[in-house]
Design a protein around this motif. Structure first.
Motif, short mmCIF file in Angstrom:
data_model
loop_
_atom_site.label_atom_id
_atom_site.label_comp_id
_atom_site.label_asym_id
_atom_site.label_seq_id
_atom_site.Cartn_x
_atom_site.Cartn_y
_atom_site.Cartn_z
N GLN A 4 0.83 -1.21 0.00
CA GLN A 4 0.00 0.00 0.00
C GLN A 4 0.86 1.27 0.00
N GLU A 5 2.14 1.10 -0.25
CA GLU A 5 3.06 2.23 -0.37
C GLU A 5 2.54 3.23 -1.42
N GLY A 6 2.37 4.48 -0.98
CA GLY A 6 1.99 5.54 -1.91
C GLY A 6 0.51 5.62 -2.24
N VAL A 7 -0.31 4.82 -1.57
CA VAL A 7 -1.75 4.88 -1.83
C VAL A 7 -2.37 6.05 -1.07
N ASP A 8 -3.17 6.82 -1.77
CA ASP A 8 -3.92 7.91 -1.15
C ASP A 8 -5.32 7.45 -0.78
N VAL A 15 -16.81 7.25 5.52
CA VAL A 15 -16.59 6.59 4.24
C VAL A 15 -15.13 6.77 3.83
N THR A 16 -14.48 5.68 3.43
CA THR A 16 -13.09 5.76 2.96
C THR A 16 -13.05 5.53 1.45
N LEU A 17 -12.65 6.57 0.74
CA LEU A 17 -12.45 6.49 -0.72
C LEU A 17 -10.98 6.22 -1.02
N VAL A 18 -10.71 5.61 -2.17
CA VAL A 18 -9.33 5.31 -2.54
C VAL A 18 -9.02 5.86 -3.93
N PRO A 19 -8.58 7.11 -4.01
CA PRO A 19 -8.25 7.69 -5.30
C PRO A 19 -7.24 6.85 -6.10
N THR A 20 -6.26 6.27 -5.40
CA THR A 20 -5.23 5.52 -6.11
C THR A 20 -5.79 4.26 -6.76
N ARG A 21 -6.90 3.78 -6.24
CA ARG A 21 -7.56 2.62 -6.83
C ARG A 21 -8.90 3.07 -7.44
N ASP A 42 -14.43 -8.61 4.71
CA ASP A 42 -13.08 -9.02 5.06
C ASP A 42 -12.51 -9.93 3.98
N SER A 43 -11.68 -9.34 3.14
CA SER A 43 -11.01 -10.12 2.10
C SER A 43 -9.72 -10.70 2.66
N PRO A 44 -9.25 -11.80 2.13
CA PRO A 44 -7.89 -12.24 2.48
C PRO A 44 -6.84 -11.20 2.08
N VAL A 45 -7.16 -10.33 1.14
CA VAL A 45 -6.27 -9.22 0.80
C VAL A 45 -6.49 -8.13 1.85
N LYS A 46 -5.48 -7.83 2.64
CA LYS A 46 -5.64 -6.91 3.76
C LYS A 46 -5.22 -5.48 3.41
N GLU A 47 -4.15 -5.32 2.67
CA GLU A 47 -3.67 -3.98 2.35
C GLU A 47 -4.50 -3.36 1.23
N ILE A 48 -4.49 -2.06 1.16
CA ILE A 48 -5.09 -1.35 0.02
C ILE A 48 -3.98 -1.23 -1.01
N VAL A 49 -4.01 -2.09 -2.00
CA VAL A 49 -2.84 -2.36 -2.83
C VAL A 49 -2.65 -1.30 -3.93
N ASN A 50 -1.46 -0.73 -3.97
CA ASN A 50 -1.10 0.18 -5.06
C ASN A 50 -1.08 -0.60 -6.38
#
Lengths: 407, 407, 407
Positions: free
Chosen positions: A63-67, A78-84, A102-110
């Motif tokens: 999630q390095e660099g994710v806004d 509410v959490t929005l993810v511009p990077t995604r 709850d996904s097995p993917v935990k990070e908000i992936v860049n």
């Protein structure tokens, strides 16, 4: 591009029009970028209902660099993810998640760490954990080699495209509606120029929010497009005995496996090992304006979510029942779209791969409402029934696409 | 994920348990991240043996955004790479490299710039330059299309996965052992939830260090896993006349080309144009506890490295002799693993693709020791011979897998 | 790699040799990196002609983390992109673009967001918008599976490779020539070690600039290489009635479609829907030193660009006429190279995939001149005619490669 040094401190409290304050947090055309930022109703001197909008940059791991942008409207967070692709990560109420899973993917992936074409086009699964994922726009659906020989990766590219702009707009006038806009572009020389102005709106104190997206084909040539609003709900709404309602004339299974669960499509199992997923294709019915509704609620019927959308914009609905184990991702998707989840080549013959003409714009408007009491849930279910107008959702046993033949 | 603004300055000198100081430098679950940081024995008031641990962020080229951790224990200087799966870049002694090698790849490459599936699954080669590379965990080995039609890229994904956490733990009690932990996760919806808690430990003043990794299958389903500890040594240990010893019952060539070098497997050529690589598959023998040993030393026998590992965890050993030219990468790999370097589909029939049950954990413990004198080298070689117990490593001429038939 | 903490402030005003000031802005070998930086003739006390060199880091969208260098020499403003292989984004004069074009790709895309092998090897199109793109060096040309089974992606990897170094050198002596050097390396274990020292030079007050690149095969083995200097021009030079001149003995169409436009190869249409692209292969003729020239000018003949290159370095020339609509990318490419734009496997039999021996260096020298008056344009066209020496460019109707047969 006009290059200027990065804006280090935000001084852009400029009025967009007479009745709003607008903050540009990112604009790649002018190299405007604000790393961390916050505004509140107090700072603005706006209203009695407390709200805040905060932008945070994430660091570490994938999630390095994710806004992300966190909007608190006094009722929801509410959490929005511009990077995604300006997706919605989750929605909280009273500090606890109410929409999301709850996904097995935990990070908000860049997206820099995602190769969409990996695993024969399943790379999208490396980052899939949001409550609302846009699947499009060049294509959507399951991966496969299209008629022209090109691999179409799962659910397209838009969710793995960083937003080129982030604008926060707060109305000067009560009730001080908050809007977050982001331009997410699929631009490839000779291939696509599909630009989406995404818009998220929420009003302080309210329990609902809206998406009002505008897709424009900036190219001089007509193009295909597809979009699915992949909206995903796990605990606390999804549980054994949870129910889904959709104003639809017809439901059919995605494949023969889903056929086995057709008669029970409206109710959910608890976490079930080996369940994998059952997917259903629905034909929504709407009021005269095209508005239709789907509702999901918990077993007790006192917590739920409704999704209002327009069938002139999003003519079909997919319900994705993924009530597998908790670790595997216990989740259901309510997914209005131009298209079902089949690979694009199977949807063209069905008329579900529409054309967007050169210069044309397409609007997509959805409203998500958190239902926090039996009264709110009942009222929403009643609205679905009103649209059904006494008719049942007809169960059709044959899948629209016979995957056993087309592979 | 609990989002909070990035921790700008480190104030986390909190005791983990009664007898250690713990520093969390990265934790994606709480958006904790420290860009540059250093601690020393002096700052901690610990001991007479000087040590330091420093975290540095690299910039420029393809190493943009890569985090490294440099640990000096008064004897060795070890560089870990959290951004690349917590691999070990190199080990220095008295300011000069003692463990490691010279790859044509010079930068420590951010996985964001690597496409593992490129070149038919050889993308891993764009970043390969470390002394210790974990190859796993969903799969390992040479690239190829698996029986299910999925391309398995060379040596899996873990080394190109940024660590989600970085923790530095220094024991309060002498000898103040230093531990660096990092969680490296292969998480893909519906495909994998293999989480590895990597742990590197070194004691001030000592000439050895250990890895104590724990792989956990967080999924509710059993899964396959594979791991090779690809440990690579060039100059100054590797040179013409260098020798390798391994406690093993049997050695066979990876392919027919390696068969030509079988009888000379224990000695090394100098840099040799056109040599490419000869690879050997060994069956280790161990003591009653499963511990076994491999040793590499220089021609004079006064500089070397030993690797201790456990055959109950890592039952097979690959020796990779890549004594090609200096520019091409003059290097040898000593590689304990669950598996050899064949593609996964060829190792399943051999029983070398083990299962990790739902929720199960697997431990992998290795100790690397720098041997700096004839006495130390002799002692290590003696230990290998003790394990061999008077037997020779039997040379088997037929490769385990006949690649001429299986392609 | 020698690791040191990042250089936070630039204090590197050290003389490179007696007569220059050198500034190292990036050097991955020493972890030197300067995020934002500027130097001017005034700061240096150099000359009467004002110049400045500025380094800026871009943020947001897919240009997150991209470094650009803007050089103003009092006459031209050139933007280099170290993160994209030291390409040239555009050239301005009096604040307006004079060299460059309008691609549907608007951002300067960080290669971390590009998957070159996507779309069957067309991923390069996701970032293509520069005035000068190096296409090479392991391979160049259209994508396709090479004889060895490896997909060669469109136009190679170099433009999507971040530069490992950035050096700015300004001569102490008038006319204080400005040079920006960057090392762009294609390094893959066992596959390639092709290192290019790119060098861009411009003299204050002049209307031209030069590239003086040195490609070195650092490997101990001979290798193939290919390079095309893909130089792209749109408005204001390209317009209906614009003309191109090239000193060449022969021109032939790339394919049968381009054959239809062969007789009009020298003139350009306005933006033309459905035109797509017509590509031509030319055999340049040169003076005794190998120097040759191509010229593009606008309809009025008072604005243009000339490109001087050397046929001993770059023996062939491609002219790419892409006079499609404005939104689609109205642009022409003048592209000297070792090779045409066919896939590598089709150029080997033509002798257009040269060898670079182990340790060998190849030089590539080009000069671009902005022509701002009828006199300058006329003079450049005269120079082309001088090289033609009274002969016409012979039109050959058969494409060199019959793509209808070789696919």
């Amino acid at each position: 591009m006009k290059i200027k040094p990065l804006v280090a401190a935000l001084t852009l409290v400029a009025p967009l029009y007479a009745t709003a304050a607008e903050f540009t947090l990112t604009d790649t055309a002018t190299n405007t970028y604000v790393e961390n930022w916050e505004i509140t109703n107090q700072k603005l001197g706006f209203g009695n209902i407390p709200f805040s909008i905060e932008k945070v940059r994430l660091h570490g791991g994938k999630q390095e660099g994710v806004d992300i942008i966190v909007i608190k409207n006094g009722e929801l967070e509410v959490t929005l993810v511009p990077t995604r692709g300006m997706g919605i990560f989750d929605v909280k109420k009273d500090g606890k998640r109410v929409l999301g899973w709850d996904s097995p993917v935990k990070e908000i992936v860049n997206p820099a760490y995602i190769d969409l074409e990996s695993r024969n086009g399943l790379g999208w699964l490396d980052g899939f954990n949001e409550m609302m994922v846009r699947c499009g726009y060049e294509w959507t659906g399951h991966p496969g080699v299209d008629d022209n020989g090109q691999l179409l990766s799962l659910h397209g590219r838009v969710q793995n495209t960083p937003s080129s702009t982030i604008k926060v707009i707060i109305s000067d006038e009560a009730p001080h509606t908050i809007t977050v806009e982001g331009e997410v572009s699929e631009r490839t020389f000779k291939k696509a120029e599909l630009v989406t102005k995404t818009s998220f709106s929420i009003t302080p104190g309210e329990n609902s929010f809206s998406l009002n997206d505008i897709l424009t084909n900036k190219s001089d040539y007509d193009d295909e497009y597809q979009i699915i609003y992949h909206s995903n709900f796990g605990s606390p709404i999804l549980e054994k005995g949870a129910k889904v309602y959709a104003a639809a004339s017809e439901i059919s299974p995605f494949n023969s496996y889903a056929g086995k669960g057709l008669k029970d499509w409206q109710t959910y199992l608890g976490p079930t090992k080996g369940y994998d997923e059952m997917v259903y294709n629905l034909k929504p019915v709407a009021d005269k304006s095209g508005n239709t509704l789907a509702v999901l609620h918990n077993k007790a019927g006192n917590l739920g979510v409704s999704m209002q959308y327009n069938t002139s914009q999003l003519p079909v609905l997919t319900i994705w029942k993924n009530t597998d184990t908790l670790q595997q991702g216990y989740v259901t998707g309510i997914e209005p779209g131009t298209s079902y989840a089949y690979n694009t080549k199977f949807q063209r013959p069905l008329g579900l791969v529409p054309t967007i003409h050169a210069g044309e714009s397409k609007h997509f408007d959805l409203t998500y409402t958190v239902l926090s009491s039996s009264a709110e849930v009942d009222s929403a279910v009643k609205d679905v029934n009103k649209l059904l107008n006494g008719k049942k959702v007809q169960q059709v046993h044959e899948p629209i696409v016979d995957l056993s033949k087309v592979q």
